[in-house]
Design a protein around this motif. Structure first.
Motif, PDB file in Angstrom:
ATOM      1  N   LYS A 495      43.240  -9.976  27.529  1.00 10.56           N
ATOM      2  CA  LYS A 495      42.227  -9.201  27.290  1.00 10.56           C
ATOM      3  C   LYS A 495      41.235  -9.164  28.344  1.00 10.56           C
ATOM      4  N   GLY A 496      41.646 -10.029  29.638  1.00 14.24           N
ATOM      5  CA  GLY A 496      40.733  -9.926  30.736  1.00 14.24           C
ATOM      6  C   GLY A 496      39.347 -10.976  30.472  1.00 14.24           C
ATOM      7  N   LEU A 497      39.343 -11.808  29.602  1.00 13.37           N
ATOM      8  CA  LEU A 497      38.285 -12.628  29.112  1.00 13.37           C
ATOM      9  C   LEU A 497      38.114 -13.502  30.033  1.00 13.37           C
ATOM     10  N   ILE A 498      39.241 -13.991  30.569  1.00 12.95           N
ATOM     11  CA  ILE A 498      38.934 -15.273  31.635  1.00 12.95           C
ATOM     12  C   ILE A 498      39.939 -14.791  32.633  1.00 12.95           C
ATOM     13  N   ALA A 499      39.715 -15.733  33.773  1.00 13.99           N
ATOM     14  CA  ALA A 499      40.630 -15.487  34.917  1.00 13.99           C
ATOM     15  C   ALA A 499      42.069 -16.461  34.614  1.00 13.99           C
ATOM     16  N   PRO A 500      43.199 -15.896  34.989  1.00 14.11           N
ATOM     17  CA  PRO A 500      44.447 -16.806  34.780  1.00 14.11           C
ATOM     18  C   PRO A 500      44.282 -18.149  35.406  1.00 14.11           C
ATOM     19  N   ASP A 501      43.594 -18.321  36.473  1.00 12.99           N
ATOM     20  CA  ASP A 501      43.566 -19.809  37.149  1.00 12.99           C
ATOM     21  C   ASP A 501      42.233 -20.480  36.791  1.00 12.99           C
ATOM     22  N   LEU A 515      33.975 -14.980  21.658  1.00 11.33           N
ATOM     23  CA  LEU A 515      33.843 -13.918  22.358  1.00 11.33           C
ATOM     24  C   LEU A 515      34.105 -12.525  21.623  1.00 11.33           C
ATOM     25  N   PRO A 516      33.310 -11.585  21.810  1.00  9.85           N
ATOM     26  CA  PRO A 516      33.501  -9.973  21.111  1.00  9.85           C
ATOM     27  C   PRO A 516      34.880  -9.898  21.283  1.00  9.85           C
ATOM     28  N   GLY A 533      35.068 -10.859  13.821  1.00  7.94           N
ATOM     29  CA  GLY A 533      34.752 -11.994  13.102  1.00  7.94           C
ATOM     30  C   GLY A 533      33.712 -13.022  13.500  1.00  7.94           C
ATOM     31  N   MET A 534      34.311 -13.823  14.391  1.00  8.00           N
ATOM     32  CA  MET A 534      33.426 -15.082  14.756  1.00  8.00           C
ATOM     33  C   MET A 534      32.350 -14.680  15.892  1.00  8.00           C
ATOM     34  N   ASP A 535      32.648 -13.757  16.602  1.00  8.86           N
ATOM     35  CA  ASP A 535      31.264 -13.286  17.293  1.00  8.86           C
ATOM     36  C   ASP A 535      30.114 -12.799  16.506  1.00  8.86           C
ATOM     37  N   VAL A 536      30.556 -12.136  15.432  1.00 14.85           N
ATOM     38  CA  VAL A 536      29.369 -11.881  14.572  1.00 14.85           C
ATOM     39  C   VAL A 536      28.538 -13.063  13.872  1.00 14.85           C
ATOM     40  N   VAL A 537      29.513 -14.071  13.551  1.00 12.09           N
ATOM     41  CA  VAL A 537      29.168 -15.274  12.971  1.00 12.09           C
ATOM     42  C   VAL A 537      27.842 -15.844  14.087  1.00 12.09           C
TER      43      VAL A 537
END
Length: 721
Positions: A495-501, A515-516, A533-537
């Motif tokens: 989802k592009g939330l973190i870099a592969p490395d 993360l949303p 869910g958890m981002d709302v929390v």
């Protein structure tokens, strides 16, 4: 609002309390609690809901509650045993009863199909006979209720030309003869004899006989006196305690005698005129206006001496209570907050005027400060409530989610009596609901996988609350498989939330679930999979000035920890100066203060330092540099350090220019009144009228690890100035 509507609102408020007691009692019974008083408490809750519902004509609610309480009566009389299948039906019945109350309150439609299904199951569990349809009987005219509210079902015409008829007799089943004579106080307290007789008719077929021999003429009639009495023959196979229970509300306000009727006894019915007369008096099936008795109804099951002593102690220890509109309490809280601010202003003015602390003015201000704190503590105690009101909603959630996912789940709750401000409690339900759903859906394995891993087929979700360092800590844990970190990383990369490395620790990987849009569900379901869910929390908890953390062990489960302030109104803080800024650091986070020596401070890179404190090194966070209040930054050897500790146990030393002292401050929401400011929990008003920012210690330390970004821009600094 008219009086009836006020009574209706009070009824639904009491229903919420009764349903909570019902849930608590059933959960205790499911856990093996065999105390007869627990069963009695459960029965009373259902009986009270039924009694109040009848006053407002809530027939669907009354009908279901009647079948429900009949089954519970079998439990308390010892005719039924507590079994797992029975408890499952009772718990589902409690859920439906709650839904029926909600539908009645909101004017919704009752689920009659579900209600009939559960009625059938309850009757099957307690061997109750199914209701028989009543055949329509032709009548020469429409029956008219008499002054007692009873309607004749069949009336035969009298033949005046026939010879005088002897006294008729009617065969009766075994039952009870009830002699009931109300006194004047019974009516003065708002009770009604007709309502009691109607409730008595719920036990079985009744034949009432009115005794009006003491009724005077109209000229001598006094409206506040009682003249009538009744003798009622009740054809019902029930215990004497069930009959007396009907009159518990008016105990002491009437003369009551209950005696058994032998089986096949002959009940005389005297014909008032010559000729045959056949009459069957059938009571209207109306529900009582009165709620169920507060005292425990008598039971044929034996009650231990310890249980009796506990009941007496509980009755003796009960303190009177009153209902107060929450808006009044909120207004009182606001006034106390203003009192705290004005007390601080007076102290400030006294100091500026040169009054010494030892002077009469100084002594008076000290007394005012102490009195203000006591008032504030007392007012906050009024609004403090146990988290039990939130925890009691979770067992039903667990049952529903477990049924949807096909898993066997046991919920364990601890610390339900832990108190916290009502404003905090009101916003806890949604975050805890999200976490429990995730714990069951994502955390716990299926029964087959648990068996393969050597675990019990039934998973455990634990919900606990404790007080710690002036805050409330709530933990939601499970004994499932833990967080699948490779899966989490794979989803985050896709989802592009973190870099592969990216090099991430286990803790950082776990926190990716906040993360949303992040979700590990493979498909959308009624339980999860939409990524909301958890981002709302986390946002909800942060909005309360709290923090959420995760601790997960593969194969052993996860623990989510919420740390929240006890109140959103006031806090004790340390007032510090950094450059030209005055800031507040929550006192609960401060471990100690110290002035470090030059040889105790060591550079760590171009802009970072650590300070040696008792054979350990902790990061040194330059607050003046972070807020951009001073350039160049303060020399670490010239400042004062506050050693602070986060909820996770990590420590850091906050470097400031000076410490002004400890002070109780009123919390003002910065997000509501201005905008969200990073690393700031809230704001307050100082004694000189200036606005001071309350630092979010956890966020400040986390930010310093990531490079120490500036806390505020120029506009935000201007606000604080």
């Amino acid at each position: 609002m008219d009086a009836l509507e006020q009574i209706r609102q009070t009824f639904f408020q009491e229903c919420a309390e009764l349903l909570a007691d019902l849930e608590t009692g059933l959960m205790a019974m499911q856990s093996g609690d065999s105390d007869p008083e627990t069963v009695n408490a459960v029965f009373r809750a259902v009986h009270s809901v039924k009694g109040g519902a009848g006053a407002f004509g809530l027939e669907d609610l009354v009908g279901f509650a009647h079948v429900f309480e009949t089954t519970l009566d079998g439990l308390r009389s010892g005719k039924l045993a507590v079994t797992e299948p029975l408890m499952a039906v009772l718990l589902r019945s409690a859920d439906l009863l709650s839904d029926l109350v909600t539908a009645a309150k909101e004017g919704g439609v009752s689920d009659l199909v579900r209600s009939e299904q559960l009625k059938t199951e309850l009757r099957a569990c307690s061997n109750q006979p199914a209701p028989q349809p009543v055949a329509a009987e032709p009548e020469p005219f429409a029956p008219v209720p008499d002054e007692m509210g009873f309607v004749p079902r069949a009336i035969a015409l009298v033949d005046f030309d026939a010879p005088a008829a002897p006294v008729a007799t009617v065969a009766s089943a075994s039952g009870w003869t009830v002699t009931f004579k109300p006194s004047a106080p019974l009516y003065a307290k708002g009770n009604d004899a007709v309502v009691l007789l109607r409730e008595l008719a719920q036990l079985g077929h009744c034949k009432p006989a009115l005794d009006a021999t003491n009724l005077p003429g109209l000229d001598a009639l006094e409206p506040e006196k009682s003249y009538l009495s009744w003798e009622i023959q009740v054809e019902a196979d029930c215990a004497e305690s069930a009959v007396r229970e009907v009159f518990e509300f008016v105990d002491g306000d009437c003369e009551l005698k209950v005696s058994p009727i032998a089986a096949q006894a002959l009940l005389p019915v005297t014909a008032p005129v010559n000729g045959p007369l056949t009459a069957e008096v059938v009571p209207l099936r109306a529900a009582p206006l009165q709620a169920a008795p507060a005292a425990a109804p008598a039971s044929t099951a034996p009650v231990s001496a310890a249980g009796q002593e506990q009941g007496k102690a509980a009755a003796a220890g009960a303190s009177p209570t009153i209902r107060v509109d929450l808006e009044r309490i909120d207004r009182l809280i606001n006034l106390v907050g203003e009192l705290v601010i004005n007390q601080a202003m007076l102290s400030q003015r006294a100091a500026e005027g040169g009054f010494a602390r030892s002077s009469n003015v100084g002594a008076g201000l000290d007394e005012l400060e102490q009195l203000t704190r006591e008032i504030q503590d007392s007012v906050m105690a009024i609004r403090a409530q146990p988290v039990k009101s939130v925890f009691q909603r979770m067992p039903r959630l667990v049952r529903e989610v477990a049924a949807m996912t096909g898993k066997h789940v046991k919920l364990v709750t601890e610390g339900e009596g832990t108190e916290v401000d009502k404003t905090v409690i009101e916003q806890l339900t949604d975050p805890i609901t999200h976490m429990i759903r995730n714990a069951i859906d994502h955390g716990l394995e299926s029964p087959e996988k648990r068996a393969a891993a050597g675990k019990p087929a039934e998973g455990t979700v634990r919900l606990a609350a404790i007080h710690r360092s002036g805050r409330i800590v709530i933990e939601v844990s499970d004994d499932g498989a833990g967080i699948n970190r490779p899966r989490v990383r794979e989803i985050a990369e896709s989802k592009g939330l973190i870099a592969p490395d990216a090099q991430l620790s286990d803790e950082e990987l776990d926190n990716l679930i906040f993360l949303p849009g992040f979700s590990t569900a493979k498909e959308v379901s009624n339980v999860s999979g939409r990524g909301v869910g958890m981002d709302v929390v986390r946002r909800s908890i942060q909005g309360l000035g709290g923090r959420i953390s995760i601790a997960s062990q593969p194969g052993r489960g996860s623990v989510f920890t919420l740390s929240l302030p006890l109140t959103l109104a006031v806090l004790d803080g340390m007032v510090v100066c950094a450059g030209d800024q005055t800031l507040i650091i929550p006192l609960t986070a401060v471990v100690e203060t110290l002035r470090p020596k030059s040889n105790e401070i060591h550079a760590l890179g171009p802009n970072s330092h650590v300070v040696a404190i008792r054979d350990s090194h902790v990061p040194l966070v330059n607050i003046g540099r972070m807020v951009g209040a001073r350039s160049p930054a303060t020399n670490p050897a010239e400042g004062v350090c506050l050693l602070v500790e986060t909820e996770q146990g990590s420590q850091a030393a906050l470097l400031v220019d000076s410490i002004q002292g400890q002070r109780q401050v009123v919390i003002k929401s910065l997000e509501v009144n201005y905008q969200k400011v990073d690393l700031v929990a809230a704001a307050t008003i100082l004694g000189d009228g200036r606005v001071a920012l309350i630092l979010d210690v956890d966020a400040v330390i986390s930010s310093s690890r990531g490079g120490g970004a500036h806390l505020m821009n120029s506009n935000q600094l201007q606000l604080a100035s």
